[in-house]
Design a protein around this motif. Structure first.
Motif, PDB file in Angstrom:
ATOM      1  N   ARG A 145       0.824  -1.221   0.000  1.00 53.10           N
ATOM      2  CA  ARG A 145       0.000   0.000   0.000  1.00 53.10           C
ATOM      3  C   ARG A 145       0.851   1.261   0.000  1.00 53.10           C
ATOM      4  N   VAL A 146       2.018   1.204   0.636  1.00 54.73           N
ATOM      5  CA  VAL A 146       2.921   2.365   0.595  1.00 54.73           C
ATOM      6  C   VAL A 146       3.302   2.658  -0.857  1.00 54.73           C
ATOM      7  N   LYS A 147       3.598   1.589  -1.609  1.00 53.91           N
ATOM      8  CA  LYS A 147       3.951   1.761  -3.033  1.00 53.91           C
ATOM      9  C   LYS A 147       2.776   2.371  -3.801  1.00 53.91           C
ATOM     10  N   GLU A 148       1.579   1.868  -3.532  1.00 52.55           N
ATOM     11  CA  GLU A 148       0.389   2.415  -4.201  1.00 52.55           C
ATOM     12  C   GLU A 148       0.213   3.887  -3.867  1.00 52.55           C
ATOM     13  N   LEU A 149       0.393   4.221  -2.591  1.00 51.96           N
ATOM     14  CA  LEU A 149       0.227   5.601  -2.152  1.00 51.96           C
ATOM     15  C   LEU A 149       1.249   6.512  -2.840  1.00 51.96           C
ATOM     16  N   GLU A 150       2.471   5.996  -3.004  1.00 55.47           N
ATOM     17  CA  GLU A 150       3.496   6.766  -3.732  1.00 55.47           C
ATOM     18  C   GLU A 150       2.988   7.150  -5.119  1.00 55.47           C
ATOM     19  N   LYS A 151       2.344   6.193  -5.783  1.00 57.05           N
ATOM     20  CA  LYS A 151       1.829   6.453  -7.143  1.00 57.05           C
ATOM     21  C   LYS A 151       0.683   7.462  -7.118  1.00 57.05           C
ATOM     22  N   ILE A 152      -0.126   7.388  -6.072  1.00 60.92           N
ATOM     23  CA  ILE A 152      -1.317   8.241  -5.985  1.00 60.92           C
ATOM     24  C   ILE A 152      -0.968   9.697  -5.702  1.00 60.92           C
ATOM     25  N   VAL A 153       0.192   9.940  -5.075  1.00 63.67           N
ATOM     26  CA  VAL A 153       0.530  11.326  -4.731  1.00 63.67           C
ATOM     27  C   VAL A 153       1.601  11.928  -5.640  1.00 63.67           C
ATOM     28  N   ARG A 154       2.199  11.108  -6.493  1.00 64.34           N
ATOM     29  CA  ARG A 154       3.294  11.577  -7.342  1.00 64.34           C
ATOM     30  C   ARG A 154       2.791  12.631  -8.339  1.00 64.34           C
ATOM     31  N   PHE A 155       3.588  13.703  -8.556  1.00 66.57           N
ATOM     32  CA  PHE A 155       3.238  14.671  -9.618  1.00 66.57           C
ATOM     33  C   PHE A 155       4.471  15.287 -10.233  1.00 66.57           C
TER      34      PHE A 155
END
Lengths: 299, 299
Positions: B289-299
């Motif tokens: 989930r940490v990896k998923e969250l990284e993708k969700i907040v990346r810009f």
């Protein structure tokens, strides 16, 4: 590329616990138009009365906002008066005088009809649809709204939502529209109404995008002092569309950066009454805060 | 390295609009301890009565939680009963039966006194201080609290805050403590009370850290369904301290990742009643989930 912005062009009288500011330039199209102007040329569509101060026309012009689509009609400019509570979250409408807005019929100048980016800022959804009817193959269309239209013009709004690429609303409106207070469930339900891109704004908590490339949590720039949040949502979507209009590549490739730039533009908006803070900055000020925000969210 | 966790060890009866769950394992030390256990060995300090179910002792043991510091005394285990409203944000306490907690005097086993990481999870601040008095040169001490102590034990709390490296509280508690609803202003005022690291939790909106290296906005993992948020804040700070205890390098170098790992651990906590969801996962689920969250907040 340029952006067409339609919405309200108003005079706002804004009261907070510490100050009172009568008849400042306001309205969704003013906030969104000025925000977008930091990134791309803006074609404004709106209506004002003959009482509209010349200095505000000058303000638009200083921001290279094209005014061919701004009707100046006999009568009074739309006037909104509101009051914020101490925490700046709850606001109360004290007066709404529609003036020339009551019979507004946005007819686009020929030169506007091929504008590639279309921002249907907050205004009656029937008018948003009427503007969209006049556009020739726009590249990307986004609509914003407010709770008023959910209450009194829901069928019109649902018709409009079907036709737009992106739809933007705040969290309480999303809850009202979808009857759920779970953000992911609300995003899913709004996609089913048509739009490929759905953005739910959460005020000082930022915003969330649901798109073909998945979710994006967009942060808000933390402010030490909020003077007046009026127009922050309009500034957000204006900055977002402005950024997209000038960016190379696909919408999917740019929309996250576009939201961050919109979010930062909105942060400036909150630091002054009406447009006073937004009109004091330059594009470089926005870019500087974007860099700061990158540092604040990095992990 | 290991973590000492002191806090409440309780039986929670939790009612939501759709379900009722009597006497589940709960309490700040249970939630924080299990969350920390995914990352590092935990030394638990708490008290339960002779009615405390054996299966819950087994649960602690399965998570390699050391129980030398858990007193089992004649009497009843602390029991809390509460009810959530439909939106899961507002909760109402239905009953608080202190039982053996009323006379709890946490005396640390000798083996615990040199634990390098100390988490003073939510419990009366005088007890948190009493535990801290018994520690020998801890490396990093963090305290959590709740509104109750602001209301009935503020002088004790202020004494404690002076002595800790990090202080964690939620947004409404920060507002109550600092008399400001601006986050940046609140963070500044809390620094003046002593701690070098201040974290304000904002529920589903994530959390914000103020530290010598500046601000960090920590996102929350978006959930499609929140079953029971009880213990989410404890899980957050437990996961955070667990991550720090196993990480190489300085606190400053690791605290952002630590917060994200804590935030994700808390997201699991919300997906089941009490500890039922948290105790079903493995460390790998958190990392995913940490990896998923990284993708969700990346810009």
């Amino acid at each position: 590329m340029s952006i067409l912005v339609v919405g309200s062009t108003a005079l706002d009288s804004i009261k907070t616990p510490t100050a009172e500011n009568p008849r400042l330039l306001g309205g969704s199209a003013s906030h969104a138009g000025v925000a977008a102007s930091f990134f791309a040329p803006v074609n404004l569509v709106g209506v004002v009365g003959q009482d509209f101060p010349k200095k505000y026309l000058e303000l638009y012009r200083r921001h290279q906002i094209d005014l061919q689509g701004l009707q100046i009609l006999p009568g009074k400019t739309f006037h909104w008066a509101g009051e914020y509570e101490a925490n700046m979250n709850n606001r109360r409408t004290l007066a709404t005088e529609l003036g020339v807005f009551e019979t507004f019929n946005p007819t686009l100048p020929e030169a506007y009809r091929k504008t590639p980016y279309v921002l249907l800022a907050n205004i009656a959804p029937a008018l948003q649809s009427h503007v969209l009817d006049q556009m020739m193959k726009p590249k990307f269309v986004v609509a914003d709204t407010m709770d008023l239209w959910l209450n009194i013009a829901l069928p019109d709004l649902l018709k409009l939502i079907k036709r737009v690429d992106g739809f933007v609303l705040n969290d309480s409106e999303a809850q009202q529209l979808t009857k759920t207070d779970n953000l992911l469930a609300a995003l899913k339900k709004i996609h089913q109404l048509g739009p490929k891109y759905v953005i739910i704004k959460q005020g000082s908590h930022g915003s969330i995008l649901s798109s073909p490339k998945g979710l994006f949590l967009c942060p808000a720039y933390p402010l030490a002092k909020v003077v007046d949040p009026t127009g922050a949502g309009d500034s957000f979507v204006g900055g977002l569309m402005g950024y997209l209009a000038q960016a190379k590549g696909s919408i999917d490739a740019n929309i996250r950066q576009a939201m961050v730039h919109g979010s930062v533009t909105a942060s400036f908006c909150c630091e002054g009454f009406g447009l006073t803070a937004t009109t004091k900055i330059k594009r470089a000020d926005i870019l500087k805060r974007v860099k700061e925000l990158e540092k604040i969210v990095r992990f």
